[in-house]
Design an enzyme around this catalytic site. Structure first.
Site, mmCIF file in Angstrom:
data_model
loop_
_atom_site.group_PDB
_atom_site.id
_atom_site.type_symbol
_atom_site.label_atom_id
_atom_site.label_comp_id
_atom_site.label_asym_id
_atom_site.label_seq_id
_atom_site.Cartn_x
_atom_site.Cartn_y
_atom_site.Cartn_z
ATOM 1 N N LYS A 96 3.145 -22.730 49.568
ATOM 2 C CA LYS A 96 2.687 -23.657 48.530
ATOM 3 C C LYS A 96 2.757 -25.084 49.050
ATOM 4 O O LYS A 96 3.785 -25.507 49.587
ATOM 5 C CB LYS A 96 3.529 -23.502 47.267
ATOM 6 N N HIS B 285 8.900 -21.074 44.638
ATOM 7 C CA HIS B 285 7.605 -20.546 45.053
ATOM 8 C C HIS B 285 7.635 -20.094 46.505
ATOM 9 O O HIS B 285 8.549 -20.440 47.260
ATOM 10 C CB HIS B 285 6.505 -21.600 44.875
#
Length: 260
Positions: free
Chosen positions: A152, A148
């Site tokens: 995040k 990600h």
């Protein structure tokens, strides 16, 4: 004939996901944007609707859906608040504990309100989870790599955890790797869920990606899904908004609304 639109509040509209969702709602024929909730807002209006900094100011507000795209530390309280006040929550924020999900499902049944907590709104990611659940019956040795963007906050991702949980329904828990393996660096083998290892990568330039890698004697199988931008989540969000209007309890996972 006048179309009865579904009235939506968006919490977390300043984030990248929230901003994309606002545009999707504005462009959808059957949705109506009613209000926005942000953090320490200095404006009172945006996109032609009121903007609030406190969720309590939305008590008694005329809306059907509470779309929550905020932060893990706020998601549980926001979801419970939505149910308490008659809004059907559609939640894309991850980081819920099992106890929190169970509590919210129970509370939604008491309120007879539909809702959805989705670890991932991308249809391809939901299919990846279901395919992994099927594959693990034949390939019980498996590891997950989730990748990600570096903004995040939670790790591993909700998608990775949900994937592992689904596979654990079909797989006997067992240790993978050498029985006497030792980590030269703590955490080198990743997180452990019933013997399945989960590895988290956080880098700029990524959005949301996951590989599920299966190994067996003389062969391997890799399943992968990639979200290249946040538009990949909008079909699932729109589906969730429509579907929660037809049920009377909260569901965990978009797969409950797909014909799988």
């Amino acid at each position: 004939m006048k179309l009865n639109k579904i009235k939506v509040i968006v919490a977390g509209f300043r984030g990248k996901m929230g901003a994309t969702a606002v545009q999707m709602i504005l462009n959808a024929q059957n949705f109506e944007l009613m209000a926005l909730l942000g953090k320490k807002e200095e404006v009172s209006e945006a996109f032609g609707v009121p903007v609030f900094s406190r969720k309590e100011d939305l008590i008694g507000f005329d809306a059907d859906i509470w779309l929550d795209l905020t932060a893990p530390e706020a998601a549980y309280k926001n979801t419970r608040f939505a149910l308490e006040n008659g809004f059907r929550p559609v939640v894309g924020t991850t980081g819920f504990t099992d106890d929190e999900v169970a509590d919210l499902i129970k509370f939604s049944r008491e309120k007879e309100l539909g809702g959805l907590i989705a670890p991932n709104f991308a249809l391809g990611a939901v299919l990846l989870m279901q395919f992994s659940k099927q594959a693990v019956k034949y390939f019980p040795d498996v590891e997950i790599i989730e990748l990600h963007h570096d903004g995040k906050k939670d790790a591993p991702s909700g998608t990775a955890v949900k994937t592992a949980e689904l596979m654990s329904e079909e797989r006997l828990a067992h240790h993978q790797g050498a029985v006497d393996e030792k980590e030269a660096l703590a955490g080198a083998r990743g997180a452990d869920l019933e013997g399945m290892r989960i590895h988290s990568v956080r880098l700029p330039g990524l959005v949301a990606h996951q590989e599920v890698i299966f190994g067996s004697k003389g062969e391997g199988l890799t399943l992968r899904h990639d979200s290249y931008d946040r538009s990949s989540f909008m079909t699932g969000i729109a589906l969730g908004i429509r579907k929660v209007m037809t049920v009377s309890e909260l569901k965990y996972g978009l797969e409950h609304f797909l014909d799988l």
